[in-house]
Design a protein around this motif. Structure first.
Motif, short mmCIF file in Angstrom:
data_model
loop_
_atom_site.label_atom_id
_atom_site.label_comp_id
_atom_site.label_asym_id
_atom_site.label_seq_id
_atom_site.Cartn_x
_atom_site.Cartn_y
_atom_site.Cartn_z
N PHE A 48 0.81 -1.22 0.00
CA PHE A 48 0.00 0.00 0.00
C PHE A 48 0.84 1.27 0.00
CE2 PHE A 48 -2.03 3.40 2.44
CZ PHE A 48 -3.18 3.61 1.68
N GLY A 49 1.90 1.31 0.80
CA GLY A 49 2.72 2.52 0.85
C GLY A 49 1.93 3.70 1.39
N ARG A 50 1.66 4.67 0.54
CA ARG A 50 0.81 5.79 0.92
C ARG A 50 -0.44 5.88 0.05
NH1 ARG A 50 3.36 4.88 4.57
NH2 ARG A 50 4.49 6.28 5.99
N GLY A 51 -0.71 4.82 -0.70
CA GLY A 51 -2.01 4.68 -1.33
C GLY A 51 -2.20 5.32 -2.68
N GLY A 52 -1.13 5.71 -3.35
CA GLY A 52 -1.30 6.35 -4.65
C GLY A 52 -1.92 5.43 -5.68
N HIS A 53 -1.37 4.23 -5.84
CA HIS A 53 -1.95 3.28 -6.79
C HIS A 53 -3.34 2.84 -6.33
CE1 HIS A 53 2.43 2.44 -7.80
NE2 HIS A 53 1.90 2.77 -8.95
N ALA A 54 -3.48 2.58 -5.03
CA ALA A 54 -4.77 2.12 -4.50
C ALA A 54 -5.88 3.13 -4.77
CB ALA A 54 -4.65 1.86 -3.00
N ARG A 55 -5.56 4.40 -4.61
CA ARG A 55 -6.57 5.44 -4.86
C ARG A 55 -7.00 5.43 -6.32
NH1 ARG A 55 -4.01 8.90 -2.49
NH2 ARG A 55 -5.11 8.73 -0.50
N GLY A 56 -6.04 5.21 -7.22
CA GLY A 56 -6.38 5.14 -8.63
C GLY A 56 -7.28 3.97 -8.95
N VAL A 57 -7.00 2.80 -8.34
CA VAL A 57 -7.86 1.63 -8.54
C VAL A 57 -9.26 1.91 -8.00
CG1 VAL A 57 -8.24 -0.78 -7.88
CG2 VAL A 57 -5.94 -0.01 -8.50
N MET A 70 -2.72 -4.31 1.68
CA MET A 70 -1.78 -4.94 2.60
C MET A 70 -0.51 -4.10 2.70
SD MET A 70 -1.92 -9.01 1.63
CE MET A 70 -1.30 -9.49 3.25
N ASP A 71 0.13 -4.14 3.85
CA ASP A 71 1.45 -3.54 4.03
C ASP A 71 2.04 -4.02 5.34
OD1 ASP A 71 3.71 -1.55 4.30
OD2 ASP A 71 2.75 -0.80 2.48
N LYS A 72 3.36 -4.20 5.39
CA LYS A 72 4.06 -4.56 6.62
C LYS A 72 4.13 -3.40 7.60
CE LYS A 72 7.64 -7.68 4.71
NZ LYS A 72 9.10 -7.78 4.57
N ASP A 73 4.21 -2.20 7.03
CA ASP A 73 4.53 -1.01 7.79
C ASP A 73 3.32 -0.50 8.56
OD1 ASP A 73 5.28 1.51 8.68
OD2 ASP A 73 6.40 1.99 6.87
N PRO A 74 3.40 -0.39 9.91
CA PRO A 74 2.26 0.09 10.67
C PRO A 74 1.87 1.53 10.32
CG PRO A 74 4.20 -0.07 12.07
CD PRO A 74 4.53 -0.75 10.79
N GLU A 75 2.86 2.35 9.91
CA GLU A 75 2.53 3.72 9.51
C GLU A 75 1.71 3.72 8.22
OE1 GLU A 75 6.01 6.16 9.38
OE2 GLU A 75 6.63 5.63 11.42
N ALA A 76 2.04 2.84 7.29
CA ALA A 76 1.26 2.73 6.06
C ALA A 76 -0.15 2.26 6.35
CB ALA A 76 1.95 1.77 5.09
N ILE A 77 -0.28 1.31 7.26
CA ILE A 77 -1.61 0.81 7.63
C ILE A 77 -2.43 1.91 8.28
CG2 ILE A 77 -2.85 -0.80 9.14
CD1 ILE A 77 -1.72 -2.05 6.57
N ALA A 78 -1.80 2.75 9.10
CA ALA A 78 -2.51 3.87 9.71
C ALA A 78 -3.03 4.83 8.64
CB ALA A 78 -1.60 4.61 10.68
N VAL A 79 -2.23 5.08 7.61
CA VAL A 79 -2.67 5.92 6.50
C VAL A 79 -3.83 5.26 5.76
CG1 VAL A 79 -1.99 6.90 4.27
CG2 VAL A 79 -0.43 7.04 6.22
N ALA A 80 -3.74 3.96 5.55
CA ALA A 80 -4.81 3.23 4.87
C ALA A 80 -6.11 3.30 5.66
CB ALA A 80 -4.40 1.78 4.66
N GLU A 81 -6.03 3.09 6.96
CA GLU A 81 -7.23 3.15 7.81
C GLU A 81 -7.86 4.53 7.76
OE1 GLU A 81 -8.74 0.78 9.18
OE2 GLU A 81 -7.34 -0.87 9.58
N ARG A 94 -2.69 -5.80 7.88
CA ARG A 94 -1.27 -5.55 8.07
C ARG A 94 -0.48 -6.85 7.92
NH1 ARG A 94 2.00 -3.56 13.52
NH2 ARG A 94 4.09 -3.80 12.60
N GLY A 95 0.57 -6.79 7.13
CA GLY A 95 1.42 -7.96 6.94
C GLY A 95 2.04 -7.97 5.57
#
Length: 329
Positions: A48-57, A70-81, A94-95
């Motif tokens: 997910f990273g910061r969601g650029g591709h996800a937002r486009g989808v 999905m993402d390993k990084d808890p900070e990325a998951i917080a942005v996703a949430e 997360r994972g």
């Protein structure tokens, strides 16, 4: 892995309207074209990273569509949430993307994206320890709650292991000299900061003709080793193939020659019959399960002008076949 290598959004490109300085990830349009997003489709962004591709989808999905993040990084998951958690079409987990095999929702997918490597936010935050240009704790873990940090590994690994990692994952020609210097330096004081390691490498390796930082390859190699990136990629590609429905698309962006080689070979292994060997018994009939959709896709000049990090990005796209070697209409 979480891979948004951001670039400033250009007029006419979809972007997050809630941010005044919106950004788009590398190869944004090419990824969406490769995934061939349909309104009622089911897609997974494994990085997910910061969601650029996800937002486009998500912008291309209708009410019946589904997007798994999905993402390993808890900070990325917080942005996703925060940005996607209230959308009923979205599920977040997360994972590592290797875990998609154990996610019940990750079945019969129309598309999967894996954007490999370290993300711009991870590089830009000194405390994450990924950057040799910003002093911070020598960590480098994409999941800071799992495994050992770079500092912990460098404190215990012997000289040969360090040299092997630098050579195999960083293709660093001075790997033995650097490893020897690391072992000698840690006998005097622990290596706990990124600036310590970068300065140490710079003291034993001259700056190359391209003027790149002498620590570039070593930091890359240590990061890949600490996060088991190549092992995860191997497992993740197998999991993605199993999770796709016939006709589904796999899109992988890599930033390292070893990663791209693995992706290229994976697609070739599942799309082309192995060469015949007249000395061996005739093998069973090969039935391809993937079709490569073109070759390596790279960023164009316009994108490279606004994002230097895109220069090493390579996108490969493949489509899962129908089980009989044919494409789904």
């Amino acid at each position: 892995m979480a891979g948004d290598r951001m670039r400033t959004a250009q007029p006419g490109h979809p972007a997050d309207p809630s941010t005044p300085a919106a950004h788009l990830p590398v190869l944004f349009a090419e990824v969406l074209d490769g995934l061939r997003v349909v309104p009622e489709g089911r897609y997974l962004d494994g990085t997910f990273g910061r969601g650029g591709h996800a937002r486009g989808v998500l912008e291309r999905l209708g009410p019946g569509g589904r997007l798994l993040l999905m993402d390993k990084d808890p900070e990325a998951i917080a942005v996703a949430e925060a940005g996607f958690g209230s959308d009923p079409r979205v599920s977040i987990r997360r994972g590592s993307f290797t875990g998609m095999a154990h996610w019940d929702e990750a079945r019969d997918l129309d598309g999967i994206l894996l954007d490999l490597g370290v993300s711009s936010p991870q590089l830009d935050v000194a405390e994450r320890g990924f950057s040799f240009g910003k002093d911070g704790p020598l960590d480098m873990r994409m999941d800071p709650d799992s495994g050992e940090s770079a500092a912990q590994w460098l404190a215990r690994a012997d000289e040969r292991e360090i040299a092997d990692v630098l050579w195999i994952y960083g293709e660093e020609k001075q790997s033995r000299r650097i490893a020897r210097a690391i072992v000698a330096a840690r006998a005097q004081e622990p290596l706990t900061r990124t600036a310590q390691l970068a300065n140490l490498i710079g003291s034993v390796v001259p700056r190359g003709k391209d003027r790149s930082n002498p620590a570039t390859r070593s930091f890359q190699a240590i990061r890949i080793h600490i996060n088991r990136e190549l092992a995860d990629l191997e497992a993740g590609l197998d999991a993605a193939l199993a999770a796709l429905r016939p006709g589904g698309r796999l899109a992988v962006i890599s930033f390292h020659s070893l990663e791209d080689r693995m992706v290229k070979q994976f697609i070739a292994r599942h799309s082309k019959a192995p060469p015949a060997n007249r000395r061996l018994p005739e093998a069973s009939v090969f039935v391809p399960v993937l079709a490569a959709l073109g070759g390596a896709i790279r960023a164009g000049e316009e994108e490279l002008q606004v994002n230097v990090r895109a220069r090493s990005a390579v996108l490969r796209v493949a489509e899962k076949l129908d089980g009989q070697g044919g494409r789904v209409a």
